[in-house]
Design a protein around this motif. Structure first.
Motif, PDB file in Angstrom:
ATOM      1  N   THR A   1      91.396  35.713 115.887  1.00 48.62           N
ATOM      2  CA  THR A   1      90.292  35.326 114.998  1.00 48.62           C
ATOM      3  C   THR A   1      90.606  35.594 113.534  1.00 48.62           C
ATOM      4  OG1 THR A   1      88.820  35.976 116.752  1.00 48.62           O
ATOM      5  CG2 THR A   1      87.799  35.634 114.631  1.00 48.62           C
ATOM      6  N   ILE A   2      90.181  34.663 112.691  1.00 43.25           N
ATOM      7  CA  ILE A   2      90.090  34.906 111.244  1.00 43.25           C
ATOM      8  C   ILE A   2      88.596  35.032 110.953  1.00 43.25           C
ATOM      9  CG2 ILE A   2      90.375  33.904 108.944  1.00 43.25           C
ATOM     10  CD1 ILE A   2      92.951  32.611 109.897  1.00 43.25           C
ATOM     11  N   PRO A   3      88.103  36.230 110.670  1.00 40.63           N
ATOM     12  CA  PRO A   3      86.657  36.369 110.453  1.00 40.63           C
ATOM     13  C   PRO A   3      86.221  35.750 109.123  1.00 40.63           C
ATOM     14  CG  PRO A   3      87.773  38.504 110.359  1.00 40.63           C
ATOM     15  CD  PRO A   3      88.834  37.473 110.560  1.00 40.63           C
ATOM     16  N   PRO A   4      84.895  35.540 108.943  1.00 42.84           N
ATOM     17  CA  PRO A   4      84.414  34.960 107.685  1.00 42.84           C
ATOM     18  C   PRO A   4      84.656  35.907 106.520  1.00 42.84           C
ATOM     19  CG  PRO A   4      82.604  35.258 109.282  1.00 42.84           C
ATOM     20  CD  PRO A   4      83.828  35.840 109.891  1.00 42.84           C
ATOM     21  N   GLY A   5      84.635  35.359 105.298  1.00 51.49           N
ATOM     22  CA  GLY A   5      84.702  36.201 104.107  1.00 51.49           C
ATOM     23  C   GLY A   5      83.417  37.019 103.984  1.00 51.49           C
ATOM     24  N   PRO A   6      83.391  37.973 103.041  1.00 48.37           N
ATOM     25  CA  PRO A   6      82.227  38.867 102.918  1.00 48.37           C
ATOM     26  C   PRO A   6      80.916  38.109 102.692  1.00 48.37           C
ATOM     27  CG  PRO A   6      83.946  39.398 101.296  1.00 48.37           C
ATOM     28  CD  PRO A   6      84.440  38.235 102.074  1.00 48.37           C
ATOM     29  N   ASP A   7      80.989  36.950 102.021  1.00 53.86           N
ATOM     30  CA  ASP A   7      79.760  36.174 101.786  1.00 53.86           C
ATOM     31  C   ASP A   7      79.531  35.129 102.883  1.00 53.86           C
ATOM     32  OD1 ASP A   7      81.991  34.697 101.238  1.00 53.86           O
ATOM     33  OD2 ASP A   7      81.257  33.831  99.361  1.00 53.86           O
TER      34      ASP A   7
ATOM     35  N   ALA B   1      98.638  34.038 106.958  1.00 60.25           N
ATOM     36  CA  ALA B   1      97.480  34.258 107.839  1.00 60.25           C
ATOM     37  C   ALA B   1      97.196  35.744 108.042  1.00 60.25           C
ATOM     38  CB  ALA B   1      97.724  33.592 109.193  1.00 60.25           C
ATOM     39  N   VAL B   2      98.247  36.566 107.976  1.00 63.88           N
ATOM     40  CA  VAL B   2      98.088  37.989 108.316  1.00 63.88           C
ATOM     41  C   VAL B   2      96.984  38.688 107.498  1.00 63.88           C
ATOM     42  CG1 VAL B   2      99.254  40.237 108.393  1.00 63.88           C
ATOM     43  CG2 VAL B   2     100.405  38.201 109.261  1.00 63.88           C
ATOM     44  N   PRO B   3      96.938  38.492 106.163  1.00 62.58           N
ATOM     45  CA  PRO B   3      95.882  39.188 105.410  1.00 62.58           C
ATOM     46  C   PRO B   3      94.472  38.744 105.810  1.00 62.58           C
ATOM     47  CG  PRO B   3      97.521  38.187 103.931  1.00 62.58           C
ATOM     48  CD  PRO B   3      97.838  37.712 105.299  1.00 62.58           C
ATOM     49  N   LEU B   4      94.373  37.583 106.466  1.00 64.93           N
ATOM     50  CA  LEU B   4      93.053  37.069 106.871  1.00 64.93           C
ATOM     51  C   LEU B   4      92.664  37.530 108.271  1.00 64.93           C
ATOM     52  CD1 LEU B   4      93.562  33.332 105.719  1.00 64.93           C
ATOM     53  CD2 LEU B   4      92.765  35.285 104.369  1.00 64.93           C
ATOM     54  N   MET B   5      93.555  38.274 108.927  1.00 63.92           N
ATOM     55  CA  MET B   5      93.332  38.636 110.338  1.00 63.92           C
ATOM     56  C   MET B   5      93.254  40.159 110.506  1.00 63.92           C
ATOM     57  SD  MET B   5      96.079  35.929 111.957  1.00 63.92           S
ATOM     58  CE  MET B   5      95.412  35.515 113.536  1.00 63.92           C
TER      59      MET B   5
END
Ligand SMILES: Cc1cc2nc3c(=O)[nH]c(=O)nc-3n(C[C@H](O)[C@H](O)[C@H](O)COP(=O)(O)OP(=O)(O)OC[C@H]3O[C@@H](n4cnc5c(N)ncnc54)[C@H](O)[C@@H]3O)c2cc1C
Length: 461
Positions: free
Chosen positions: A215-221, A285-289
């Motif tokens: 999963t790539i979760p949503p951003g903080p907003d 992708a890694v920083p987004l996971m």
């Protein structure tokens, strides 16, 4: 009395088929081994989201639920290619020359619920969850079911006609005029046919690759952390990762990778192995996971199977629909779309031969089998295209030529992807037409090259 169908499996095609049969006034009892998806259970252990396209949308439209489904969909207008190597820029490749054409990312659970609810709008359709089919007596159209005790036990829509003992598994039977197996790739109904029908043809083949969802979760907003309206692909020659957007701002990534081998699921066990592999192959992708290591450890590895069988029916008693008849690998995003198309065709055949169900089943099989076989081949070929060719310049140039020809020769030239995804041209005919078009292009290019060489020789000689 109205004909009664016993359906086994309320996955994507089972719910939709029940709605079609209910609309025709048939009595339908639909048995599903799992609990009601509305109780928050995962559907099937298959992909979390899927690409819905023209064939599937058409099938949903016929039953009046396409708008309801598409309200939850995210349009994907093309492939966003993430080339290998740190700092490499993404490349967007539209699916069609017409920028409004798109496929739709849709959640499996929401879609499953919508089709089941569509079926339950007909009072003659009854859905029984927590009933596992153990086999079918194909001569009498009787299904043997196990109704295990489960806290999630429930019969949605109306109450079950079967008594339930909450402490032991209940073996029960369900009889109808016909049983339809809509119970997926490992169909119990198909297995019963295999056991009883002489010369039943069956072939299953597994890829050396499995898949794992991450999963790539949503951003903080709550926003999407990559381009939302695209299907993301990280092509890496022998393997790949893809990501489809979800309405909550997340992406579901699927890694397709070899089960075995020097660099494979089998050899990537420790957190360090996983981290190293992802940092080498998917650095953007890694920083987004943030949950990569947990997802990798906890999520199962699924297998990828192609199943071909024949016939798909037995007299007027049994019939197979969807993956039960023709499971394909997911690389054309068409398995569900094809299963939905089956429902449309079977419905039409039953309407055409209301007094002769065997003829209706035979006609359905005859119209679908060649197309299911063609789709199985196309899906296997598209794995190579996605994981390897999308990264190549030659491939992208061919796509541009495809789009140029499509625009220059409307209705004459249609790229294969367009025919499969954005039309309802039968799969087998689409594959034949694409081979003819490719042949014509190559012949044309050779003729132009020969002409240029001829002119050059004439001027120099
Ligand atoms: C990773 C992956 C990605 C995919 N992506 C796409 C995509 O983008 N687009 C697309 O069109 N297709 C896609 N597919 C294919 C798609 O998932 C299938 O083609 C589709 O689910 C087939 O629908 P079905 O109803 O025939 O089978 P299923 O959806 O598998 O449903 C079968 C149902 O039968 C039930 N069942 C099974 N055995 C029994 C039993 N013995 N008794 C009672 N019930 C039983 C199951 O619990 C299930 O609910 C993908 C598949 C995979 C694996």
């Amino acid at each position: 009395m109205a004909t009664k169908f016993v359906l086994i499996g309320s996955g994507l095609a089972g719910g939709l088929l029940a709605a079609y049969l209910g609309r025709r006034g048939y009595n339908v009892d639909l048995y599903e081994r799992r609990a009601d998806p509305r109780e928050g259970n995962l559907v099937g252990g298959r992909s979390i989201n899927l690409a819905l396209s023209t064939r599937g949308i058409h099938a949903l439209e016929q039953i009046g639920i396409a708008d309801e489904v598409l309200r939850h969909a995210i349009p994907m207008r093309g492939r966003m290619i993430h080339p290998a190597g740190a700092g490499a820029h993404t490349i967007f490749a539209p699916y069609d020359v017409d920028p409004t054409k798109h496929i739709n990312s849709i959640g499996r659970a929401a879609l499953n619920t919508t089709v089941i609810e569509a079926a339950q709008r007909y009072p003659n359709v009854r859905v029984h969850f927590n009933h596992k089919c153990a086999g079918v007596d194909i001569d009498s159209a009787m299904a043997h079911l196990l109704n295990p005790p489960s806290p999630g036990y429930g019969v949605a829509g109306t109450s079950s006609s079967q008594p339930v003992n909450s402490s032991t598994t209940q073996p029960i039977t369900a009889s109808g005029d016909a049983v339809i197996g809509v119970d997926g790739a490992f169909s119990a109904v198909r297995q019963s046919m295999q056991l009883k029908i002489d010369n039943f043809e069956y072939d299953e083949s597994y890829l050396a690759h499995g898949y794992k969802e991450l999963t790539i979760p949503p951003g903080p907003d709550g926003s999407w952390r990559m381009e939302k309206n695209a299907l993301h692909i990280w092509p890496r020659k022998s393997f790949m990762m893809i990501a489809l957007p979800n309405p909550d701002g997340s992406f579901t990534c699927t890694l397709f990778w070899e089960f075995e081998g020097p660099r494979s699921f089998a050899t990537t066990k420790t957190d360090d192995d996983v981290r190293r592999f992802f940092e080498e192959e998917f650095p953007d992708a890694v920083p987004l996971m943030p949950n990569l290591l947990d997802d990798f450890k906890n999520n199962p590895i699924g297998s990828l199977v192609t199943i071909r069988c024949a016939p798909w029916f037995y007299r007027d008693k049994v019939c197979l629909v969807g993956d039960a008849a023709h499971a394909v690998v997911p690389f054309y995003g068409q398995g569900m779309n094809a299963a939905f198309e089956d429902c449309v065709v079977l419905d039409k055949c039953l309407a055409a031969f209301p007094q002769d169900r065997q003829r209706a089943f035979a006609e359905y099989f005859q119209r679908r089998k060649e197309n299911a076989d063609a789709l199985a081949d196309l899906a296997l070929e598209n794995f190579i295209e996605m994981r390897d060719k999308t990264a190549s310049r030659t491939f992208r140039a061919k796509k541009k030529l495809d789009h140029f020809l499509e625009a220059a020769l409307p209705r004459v030239y249609l790229p294969l992807y367009t025919m499969v995804t954005f039309t309802r041209i039968p799969y087998a005919r689409a594959a034949r037409r694409a081979r003819f078009q490719d042949g014509a292009i190559y012949a044309g290019l050779i003729a132009i090259a020969a002409l240029l060489i001829g002119i050059l020789l004439w001027f120099t000689g």
